[in-house]
Design an enzyme around this catalytic site. Structure first.
Site, PDB file in Angstrom:
ATOM      1  N   GLU A 210      46.055   6.214  13.586  1.00 53.47           N
ATOM      2  CA  GLU A 210      45.093   5.573  12.925  1.00 53.47           C
ATOM      3  C   GLU A 210      43.856   6.265  12.508  1.00 53.47           C
ATOM      4  O   GLU A 210      42.935   5.892  11.848  1.00 53.47           O
ATOM      5  CB  GLU A 210      44.450   4.036  13.666  1.00 53.47           C
ATOM      6  CG  GLU A 210      45.873   3.175  13.680  1.00 53.47           C
ATOM      7  CD  GLU A 210      46.528   2.714  12.208  1.00 53.47           C
ATOM      8  OE1 GLU A 210      47.641   3.015  12.146  1.00 53.47           O
ATOM      9  OE2 GLU A 210      45.582   2.302  11.283  1.00 53.47           O
TER      10      GLU A 210
ATOM     11  N   ASP B 281      35.367  30.260 -17.773  1.00 50.05           N
ATOM     12  CA  ASP B 281      34.188  30.476 -18.277  1.00 50.05           C
ATOM     13  C   ASP B 281      33.041  29.440 -18.391  1.00 50.05           C
ATOM     14  O   ASP B 281      33.404  28.380 -18.080  1.00 50.05           O
ATOM     15  CB  ASP B 281      34.242  31.280 -19.871  1.00 50.05           C
ATOM     16  CG  ASP B 281      34.618  30.173 -20.734  1.00 50.05           C
ATOM     17  OD1 ASP B 281      35.741  30.418 -21.117  1.00 50.05           O
ATOM     18  OD2 ASP B 281      34.257  28.932 -20.686  1.00 50.05           O
TER      19      ASP B 281
ATOM     20  N   ARG C 185      42.704  30.260  -4.239  1.00 54.36           N
ATOM     21  CA  ARG C 185      42.631  30.433  -5.574  1.00 54.36           C
ATOM     22  C   ARG C 185      41.617  31.149  -6.419  1.00 54.36           C
ATOM     23  O   ARG C 185      41.380  31.538  -7.496  1.00 54.36           O
ATOM     24  CB  ARG C 185      43.568  29.716  -6.656  1.00 54.36           C
ATOM     25  CG  ARG C 185      42.600  28.337  -6.583  1.00 54.36           C
ATOM     26  CD  ARG C 185      43.409  27.386  -7.569  1.00 54.36           C
ATOM     27  NE  ARG C 185      43.487  27.638  -9.126  1.00 54.36           N
ATOM     28  CZ  ARG C 185      42.615  27.682  -9.836  1.00 54.36           C
ATOM     29  NH1 ARG C 185      41.511  27.306  -9.531  1.00 54.36           N
ATOM     30  NH2 ARG C 185      42.855  28.011 -11.245  1.00 54.36           N
TER      31      ARG C 185
ATOM     32  N   PRO D  47      39.550   9.626   4.212  1.00 57.93           N
ATOM     33  CA  PRO D  47      39.129   8.831   3.205  1.00 57.93           C
ATOM     34  C   PRO D  47      37.788   8.416   3.109  1.00 57.93           C
ATOM     35  O   PRO D  47      36.892   8.093   2.186  1.00 57.93           O
ATOM     36  CB  PRO D  47      40.053   7.591   3.163  1.00 57.93           C
ATOM     37  CG  PRO D  47      41.223   7.600   3.964  1.00 57.93           C
ATOM     38  CD  PRO D  47      40.669   8.792   5.062  1.00 57.93           C
TER      39      PRO D  47
HETATM   40  N1  LIG Z   1      41.835  10.720   1.063  1.00 61.29           N
HETATM   41  C1  LIG Z   1      41.912  11.639   1.918  1.00 61.29           C
HETATM   42  O1  LIG Z   1      41.547  12.780   1.802  1.00 61.29           O
HETATM   43  C2  LIG Z   1      42.743  11.454   3.269  1.00 61.29           C
HETATM   44  C3  LIG Z   1      42.718  12.247   4.337  1.00 61.29           C
HETATM   45  C4  LIG Z   1      43.425  11.720   5.578  1.00 61.29           C
HETATM   46  C5  LIG Z   1      44.194  10.592   5.568  1.00 61.29           C
HETATM   47  N2  LIG Z   1      45.067  10.231   6.583  1.00 61.29           N
HETATM   48  C6  LIG Z   1      44.575  10.543   7.745  1.00 61.29           C
HETATM   49  C7  LIG Z   1      45.597   9.905   9.131  1.00 61.29           C
HETATM   50  C8  LIG Z   1      44.636   9.225  10.099  1.00 61.29           C
HETATM   51  C9  LIG Z   1      43.233   9.918   9.773  1.00 61.29           C
HETATM   52  O2  LIG Z   1      43.099  11.045  10.546  1.00 61.29           O
HETATM   53  C10 LIG Z   1      43.282  10.193   8.238  1.00 61.29           C
HETATM   54  N3  LIG Z   1      44.326   9.928   4.408  1.00 61.29           N
HETATM   55  C11 LIG Z   1      43.825  10.019   3.299  1.00 61.29           C
END
Ligand SMILES: NC(=O)c1ccc(N[C@@H]2CC[C@@H](O)C2)nc1
Length: 246
Positions: A117, A170, A155, A90
């Site tokens: 975590e 396009d 893709r 995230p």
């Molecule tokens: N929003 C996202 O792309 C996303 C990516 C990974 C995730 N979770 C993993 C688990 C522990 C840590 O590696 C992150 N959550 C959300």
């Protein structure tokens, strides 16, 4: 193009890649997909890939060394330092169509899917080239994010989608929401297909589709239009769409 997913659940990644366009791209060799499990690079009896977080707090953190060795193997088995290493989290750069479009030029994408975590920050700093995110939400592992990248990039590769559903939008459609799609029957409980789509007039159909894409983008995601310079024709079509609304 080659994708290597670093994951504690290789079967999850392999199974999901067997279907649809991704499966076809792998079968016809346009895409190569490998998985590497950090647990295979542990040296202790319990095959430990995680440990408690310094500073305390809930959950566990993935250890540096098994991840490092798994990525090293993926590089050695692939294109070495020409590979791009991406951590899915995230905290990353939003995965957008333009990011996917850019990524088709990579020879090898090594996608690191974390669990627990998270992973030791020193791995992100020293081994990962980039950090990418699906969006502002947390899921239990990076595998689904990695699979989205594999699908979204595959893709776009030549020969993966037949012409009948080419990904080569396009130029107009880039950055716009899609227009509505219809197929048989023409009438479903009184709801009929827009006349223009039955006309066989390709110019009118293309015009209608662009108008719908512009109008829907304006209605649902107006902020996307900020990054798009509308041509005079596009601006006119959008006006027409808005007028027809009232
Ligand atoms: N929003 C996202 O792309 C996303 C990516 C990974 C995730 N979770 C993993 C688990 C522990 C840590 O590696 C992150 N959550 C959300």
């Amino acid at each position: 193009m080659r994708f290597d997913v670093i994951t504690l659940f290789p079967e999850m990644v392999k199974a999901a890649s067997r279907y649809g366009v991704t499966g076809k791209a792998i079968d016809n060799g346009v895409v190569r997909l490998e998985t590497w499990n950090p647990r295979d690079y542990t040296h202790d009896k319990h095959r430990t890939v995680d440990d408690r977080p310094y500073g305390g707090g809930p959950g566990m953190v993935m250890k540096y060394q098994p991840l490092f060795d798994a990525v090293s193997e993926a590089k050695e088995n692939g294109f070495g330092d020409r590979a791009k290493v991406v951590y899915l989290s995230p905290q990353g750069r939003p995965i957008t169509q333009s990011l996917l479009n850019e990524s088709v030029h990579c020879e090898q994408l090594i996608l690191v899917a974390g669990r627990y975590e998270g992973i030791d920050e020193r791995f992100i700093e020293t081994v990962c080239d980039e950090e990418w995110s699906l969006g502002d939400y947390v899921i239990s592992g990076g595998e689904l994010a990695a699979l989205i990248v594999v699908d979204g990039v595959s893709r776009l590769l030549p020969g993966v989608l037949g012409d009948e559903n080419s990904a080569l939008q396009d130029s107009h459609m880039d950055g716009l929401l899609d227009y509505p799609h219809f197929t048989r029957p023409e009438n479903i409980e009184g709801r009929v297909v827009p006349e223009v789509l039955l006309s066989g007039n390709h110019a009118d159909i293309e015009r209608w589709r662009l108008k719908q894409a512009l109008g829907r983008t304006w209605q649902r995601r107006p902020e996307l239009l900020k990054n798009k310079q509308l041509s005079d024709v596009e601006y006119e079509l959008l006006q027409e769409f808005i007028v027809e609304l009232v």
